[in-house]
Motif scaffolding. Structure first.
Motif, PDB file in Angstrom:
ATOM      1  N   THR A   5     -64.847  -4.579 -15.113  1.00 14.22           N
ATOM      2  CA  THR A   5     -63.559  -4.087 -14.629  1.00 14.22           C
ATOM      3  C   THR A   5     -62.868  -3.272 -15.706  1.00 14.22           C
ATOM      4  O   THR A   5     -62.699  -3.743 -16.827  1.00 14.22           O
ATOM      5  CB  THR A   5     -62.647  -5.265 -14.226  1.00 14.22           C
ATOM      6  N   GLN A   6     -62.491  -2.046 -15.354  1.00 13.42           N
ATOM      7  CA  GLN A   6     -61.791  -1.160 -16.280  1.00 13.42           C
ATOM      8  C   GLN A   6     -60.401  -0.881 -15.756  1.00 13.42           C
ATOM      9  O   GLN A   6     -60.206  -0.691 -14.549  1.00 13.42           O
ATOM     10  CB  GLN A   6     -62.477   0.205 -16.326  1.00 13.42           C
ATOM     11  N   THR A   7     -59.462  -0.770 -16.693  1.00 14.46           N
ATOM     12  CA  THR A   7     -58.118  -0.315 -16.320  1.00 14.46           C
ATOM     13  C   THR A   7     -57.570   0.586 -17.420  1.00 14.46           C
ATOM     14  O   THR A   7     -57.894   0.386 -18.612  1.00 14.46           O
ATOM     15  CB  THR A   7     -57.154  -1.509 -16.145  1.00 14.46           C
ATOM     16  N   PRO A   8     -56.738   1.583 -17.087  1.00 16.53           N
ATOM     17  CA  PRO A   8     -56.404   1.996 -15.726  1.00 16.53           C
ATOM     18  C   PRO A   8     -57.506   2.871 -15.129  1.00 16.53           C
ATOM     19  O   PRO A   8     -58.460   3.193 -15.813  1.00 16.53           O
ATOM     20  CB  PRO A   8     -55.129   2.819 -15.943  1.00 16.53           C
ATOM     21  N   LYS A   9     -57.367   3.262 -13.878  1.00 14.58           N
ATOM     22  CA  LYS A   9     -58.332   4.167 -13.248  1.00 14.58           C
ATOM     23  C   LYS A   9     -57.990   5.621 -13.535  1.00 14.58           C
ATOM     24  O   LYS A   9     -58.867   6.480 -13.591  1.00 14.58           O
ATOM     25  CB  LYS A   9     -58.363   3.938 -11.734  1.00 14.58           C
ATOM     26  N   PHE A  10     -56.715   5.905 -13.685  1.00 15.36           N
ATOM     27  CA  PHE A  10     -56.262   7.261 -13.979  1.00 15.36           C
ATOM     28  C   PHE A  10     -55.156   7.198 -15.035  1.00 15.36           C
ATOM     29  O   PHE A  10     -54.378   6.243 -15.051  1.00 15.36           O
ATOM     30  CB  PHE A  10     -55.695   7.952 -12.728  1.00 15.36           C
ATOM     31  N   SER A  87     -61.446  13.432 -20.360  1.00 15.74           N
ATOM     32  CA  SER A  87     -62.786  13.065 -19.952  1.00 15.74           C
ATOM     33  C   SER A  87     -62.705  11.889 -18.987  1.00 15.74           C
ATOM     34  O   SER A  87     -61.619  11.385 -18.696  1.00 15.74           O
ATOM     35  CB  SER A  87     -63.602  12.665 -21.191  1.00 15.74           C
ATOM     36  N   VAL A  88     -63.857  11.473 -18.513  1.00 13.90           N
ATOM     37  CA  VAL A  88     -63.944  10.234 -17.744  1.00 13.90           C
ATOM     38  C   VAL A  88     -64.606   9.206 -18.649  1.00 13.90           C
ATOM     39  O   VAL A  88     -65.667   9.470 -19.223  1.00 13.90           O
ATOM     40  CB  VAL A  88     -64.742  10.414 -16.450  1.00 13.90           C
ATOM     41  N   TYR A  89     -63.987   8.060 -18.770  1.00 18.31           N
ATOM     42  CA  TYR A  89     -64.470   7.019 -19.667  1.00 18.31           C
ATOM     43  C   TYR A  89     -65.067   5.870 -18.864  1.00 18.31           C
ATOM     44  O   TYR A  89     -64.481   5.412 -17.885  1.00 18.31           O
ATOM     45  CB  TYR A  89     -63.323   6.516 -20.546  1.00 18.31           C
ATOM     46  N   GLY A 103     -68.687  -0.055 -15.358  1.00 16.62           N
ATOM     47  CA  GLY A 103     -67.363   0.016 -14.743  1.00 16.62           C
ATOM     48  C   GLY A 103     -67.236   1.254 -13.869  1.00 16.62           C
ATOM     49  O   GLY A 103     -68.102   2.121 -13.861  1.00 16.62           O
ATOM     50  N   SER A 104     -66.128   1.321 -13.151  1.00 18.18           N
ATOM     51  CA  SER A 104     -65.927   2.412 -12.192  1.00 18.18           C
ATOM     52  C   SER A 104     -65.315   3.650 -12.826  1.00 18.18           C
ATOM     53  O   SER A 104     -65.180   4.678 -12.173  1.00 18.18           O
ATOM     54  CB  SER A 104     -65.059   1.929 -11.039  1.00 18.18           C
ATOM     55  N   GLY A 105     -64.915   3.562 -14.101  1.00 21.34           N
ATOM     56  CA  GLY A 105     -64.445   4.755 -14.789  1.00 21.34           C
ATOM     57  C   GLY A 105     -62.936   4.870 -14.889  1.00 21.34           C
ATOM     58  O   GLY A 105     -62.200   4.374 -14.035  1.00 21.34           O
ATOM     59  N   THR A 106     -62.487   5.522 -15.965  1.00 21.64           N
ATOM     60  CA  THR A 106     -61.080   5.866 -16.166  1.00 21.64           C
ATOM     61  C   THR A 106     -61.006   7.370 -16.364  1.00 21.64           C
ATOM     62  O   THR A 106     -61.630   7.900 -17.282  1.00 21.64           O
ATOM     63  CB  THR A 106     -60.495   5.171 -17.410  1.00 21.64           C
ATOM     64  N   ARG A 107     -60.258   8.021 -15.497  1.00 19.91           N
ATOM     65  CA  ARG A 107     -60.126   9.484 -15.600  1.00 19.91           C
ATOM     66  C   ARG A 107     -58.896   9.778 -16.439  1.00 19.91           C
ATOM     67  O   ARG A 107     -57.777   9.526 -16.002  1.00 19.91           O
ATOM     68  CB  ARG A 107     -60.016  10.090 -14.206  1.00 19.91           C
ATOM     69  N   LEU A 108     -59.118  10.304 -17.654  1.00 27.03           N
ATOM     70  CA  LEU A 108     -58.034  10.575 -18.594  1.00 27.03           C
ATOM     71  C   LEU A 108     -57.829  12.072 -18.765  1.00 27.03           C
ATOM     72  O   LEU A 108     -58.788  12.810 -19.008  1.00 27.03           O
ATOM     73  CB  LEU A 108     -58.340   9.947 -19.962  1.00 27.03           C
TER      74      LEU A 108
ATOM     75  N   PRO B  43     -71.751   6.270 -12.113  1.00 27.72           N
ATOM     76  CA  PRO B  43     -73.193   6.248 -11.848  1.00 27.72           C
ATOM     77  C   PRO B  43     -73.594   4.971 -11.109  1.00 27.72           C
ATOM     78  O   PRO B  43     -73.080   3.895 -11.396  1.00 27.72           O
ATOM     79  CB  PRO B  43     -73.810   6.273 -13.249  1.00 27.72           C
ATOM     80  N   VAL B  44     -74.515   5.107 -10.179  1.00 30.22           N
ATOM     81  CA  VAL B  44     -75.025   3.969  -9.420  1.00 30.22           C
ATOM     82  C   VAL B  44     -76.489   3.774  -9.765  1.00 30.22           C
ATOM     83  O   VAL B  44     -77.278   4.725  -9.687  1.00 30.22           O
ATOM     84  CB  VAL B  44     -74.854   4.203  -7.905  1.00 30.22           C
ATOM     85  N   LEU B  45     -76.848   2.558 -10.139  1.00 27.35           N
ATOM     86  CA  LEU B  45     -78.222   2.263 -10.528  1.00 27.35           C
ATOM     87  C   LEU B  45     -79.161   2.405  -9.326  1.00 27.35           C
ATOM     88  O   LEU B  45     -78.937   1.833  -8.267  1.00 27.35           O
ATOM     89  CB  LEU B  45     -78.319   0.849 -11.089  1.00 27.35           C
ATOM     90  N   LEU B  46     -80.252   3.174  -9.522  1.00 30.16           N
ATOM     91  CA  LEU B  46     -81.270   3.326  -8.477  1.00 30.16           C
ATOM     92  C   LEU B  46     -82.446   2.390  -8.722  1.00 30.16           C
ATOM     93  O   LEU B  46     -82.917   1.716  -7.804  1.00 30.16           O
ATOM     94  CB  LEU B  46     -81.772   4.780  -8.449  1.00 30.16           C
TER      95      LEU B  46
END
Lengths: 111, 111
Positions: A5-10, A87-89, A103-108, B43-46
């Motif tokens: 789990t990553q925070t924040p998303k943006f 970038s996206v982290y 994780g789903s990424g943080t767009r900074l 990214p989604v693991l394949l």
């Protein structure tokens, strides 16, 4: 079981501001990572932590600091944000060669 | 020098065509993973391949790990627009089992 789990998303920052990206994993993995991904590119390793209490520089560590607070949490700090850090982290964790969470990424954006 | 080089960097093909993308290194790895990433997503693991010469199939996608475990290929049969995305390979290496991503192949399948 949320995985990673990553925070924040943006986040939008002004040049010179500081912020901390948070990451937590509930898979009991020893290794954790922070990556950045620029448009159309692969993920580049910023820092990683092989175990609680240890951190090592990756490919692009300049401008970043990290803290492995405990086995679950690995934070990434930007002390003085620059536009080049837009970038996206992604945070990730792993155990051995097969167990892996991303994780789903943080767009900074740094303006 | 990149640990993992992917080729081609960009690929634009018509729906129904076949294609192969490659992930190459001069190092030997215990395992290798392939991911697909769509715009704005993580990214989604394949698949994960672990044995030299191993071939895994996922519907129209065929993954092969080289006999010497230094390289891998991803073959897509009869590509569809839904296959469009960034394809990334990743390996675990080093004493600390650091996960490193390849440079990426950006695939566009035109209807």
């Amino acid at each position: 079981n949320a995985g990673v789990t990553q925070t924040p998303k943006f986040q939008v920052l002004k040049t010179g501001q500081s912020m901390t990206l948070q990451c937590a994993q509930d898979m009991n993995h020893n290794s954790m990572y922070w990556y950045r991904q620029d448009p159309g590119m692969g993920l580049r390793l910023i820092y990683y932590s092989a175990s609680e209490g240890t951190t090592d520089k990756g490919e692009v560590p300049n401008g970043y600091n990290v803290s492995r607070l405990n086995k679950r949490e690995f934070s990434l700090r930007l002390e003085s944000a620059a536009p080049s850090q837009t970038s996206v982290y992604f945070c990730a964790s792993s155990e051995g060669f097969r167990l892996w969470g991303l994780g789903s990424g943080t767009r900074l954006t740094v303006v | 020098t990149q640990l993992l080089e992917q080729s081609p960097q960009f690929l634009s093909i018509q729906e129904g065509e076949n294609l192969t993308v490659y992930c190459n290194s001069s190092s030997v790895f215990s395992s290798l993973q392939w991911y697909r990433q769509e715009p704005g997503e993580g990214p989604v693991l394949l698949v994960t391949v672990v044995t030299g010469g191993e071939v895994k199939k996922l519907k129209r996608l065929t993954f092969q790990f080289g006999d010497a475990r230094k390289d891998s290929s991803l073959h897509i049969t009869a590509a569809q627009p839904g296959d469009t995305g960034l394809y990334l390979c990743a390996v675990v290496s080093g004493g600390y089992q650091k996960v490193t991503f390849g440079t990426g192949t950006k695939l566009q399948v035109i209807p």
